[in-house]
Design an enzyme around this catalytic site. Structure first.
Site, PDB file in Angstrom:
ATOM      1  N   ASP A   7    -100.159  63.063  22.978  1.00 18.08           N
ATOM      2  CA  ASP A   7     -99.732  61.627  22.936  1.00 18.08           C
ATOM      3  C   ASP A   7     -98.398  61.650  22.354  1.00 18.08           C
ATOM      4  O   ASP A   7     -98.155  62.425  21.259  1.00 18.08           O
ATOM      5  CB  ASP A   7    -100.623  60.415  22.574  1.00 18.08           C
ATOM      6  CG  ASP A   7    -100.146  59.108  22.678  1.00 18.08           C
ATOM      7  OD1 ASP A   7     -99.344  58.978  23.696  1.00 18.08           O
ATOM      8  OD2 ASP A   7    -100.613  58.635  21.644  1.00 18.08           O
ATOM      9  N   ASP A   9     -96.616  58.244  21.280  1.00 16.12           N
ATOM     10  CA  ASP A   9     -96.437  57.313  20.079  1.00 16.12           C
ATOM     11  C   ASP A   9     -97.617  57.271  18.918  1.00 16.12           C
ATOM     12  O   ASP A   9     -98.674  57.389  19.648  1.00 16.12           O
ATOM     13  CB  ASP A   9     -96.399  55.720  20.701  1.00 16.12           C
ATOM     14  CG  ASP A   9     -95.357  55.712  21.593  1.00 16.12           C
ATOM     15  OD1 ASP A   9     -94.260  56.473  21.203  1.00 16.12           O
ATOM     16  OD2 ASP A   9     -95.336  54.942  22.596  1.00 16.12           O
ATOM     17  N   ASP A 132    -104.014  58.689  19.642  1.00 19.77           N
ATOM     18  CA  ASP A 132    -104.348  57.712  18.640  1.00 19.77           C
ATOM     19  C   ASP A 132    -105.306  56.461  19.342  1.00 19.77           C
ATOM     20  O   ASP A 132    -105.627  55.643  18.615  1.00 19.77           O
ATOM     21  CB  ASP A 132    -103.299  57.088  17.956  1.00 19.77           C
ATOM     22  CG  ASP A 132    -102.327  56.300  18.851  1.00 19.77           C
ATOM     23  OD1 ASP A 132    -101.742  56.759  19.945  1.00 19.77           O
ATOM     24  OD2 ASP A 132    -101.793  55.455  18.463  1.00 19.77           O
TER      25      ASP A 132
END
Length: 179
Positions: A7, A9, A132
């Protein structure tokens, strides 16, 4: 050779630090990362919902700071594995070009062929996913690594990695990358 989906961000790019910085610039109030622990993504600031406005502003995703050690660790991962950068970016249309440009500047060794900008990560098939968000890991069929961020600090359902040095250790990369 394993396939690893990573990922952007709050994993490669420090979205939380950027929100803290922008909030301080706009309101003159410094918020600590720790004070955001346990709040939803973008929550925990004195004016609730204020930081979520930032992500709809032009330039937000282009100016995100790079997570410490992510550049070196991802480059080393690419030497041994098939790495794809996977971002659920279509929710924020302004982010599409900005994310591509950001990757080109900070991770120039990642080919456009290894970047997936999508709406839902449920389509992603890989051996590992580093993310996250529970919503992205929950339906993933491979090994799930939760990258620590304030909004996920209370989750205990996944193998957790707190930083890129721990990612390097998990994938047994060269000792030079591990401090």
């Amino acid at each position: 050779m394993a396939r690893i989906a990573i990922d952007m961000d709050n994993v490669m790019a420090d979205l939380t630090a950027h929100m803290i910085h922008l909030y301080e610039q706009k309101h003159g109030v410094r918020v600590t990362r720790e004070s955001l622990n346990g709040h939803p993504d973008g929550g925990g600031f004195p004016i609730e919902g204020e930081t979520l406005k930032f992500i709809h502003e032009e330039g937000f995703f282009r100016s995100l700071p790079v997570m410490p050690d992510s550049q070196e660790v991802i480059k080393s991962l690419m030497d041994k594995h098939e790495v794809f950068i996977v971002s659920a970016a279509t929710e924020f249309p302004l982010s599409l070009k900005e994310k591509i440009d950001w990757l080109g500047e900070h991770f120039p060794y990642i080919s456009w062929r290894n970047v997936v900008l999508c709406g839902s990560k449920t389509i992603i098939e890989a051996d590992y996913m580093i993310d996250d968000h529970d919503k992205n890991l929950r339906y993933f069929k491979g090994e799930r690594l939760l990258f620590t961020a304030p909004h996920n600090i209370l989750l205990n359902d996944y193998k957790r990695v707190n930083n890129w040095q721990e990612v390097a250790e998990y994938f047994q990369l060269t000792p030079a990358l591990v401090k």
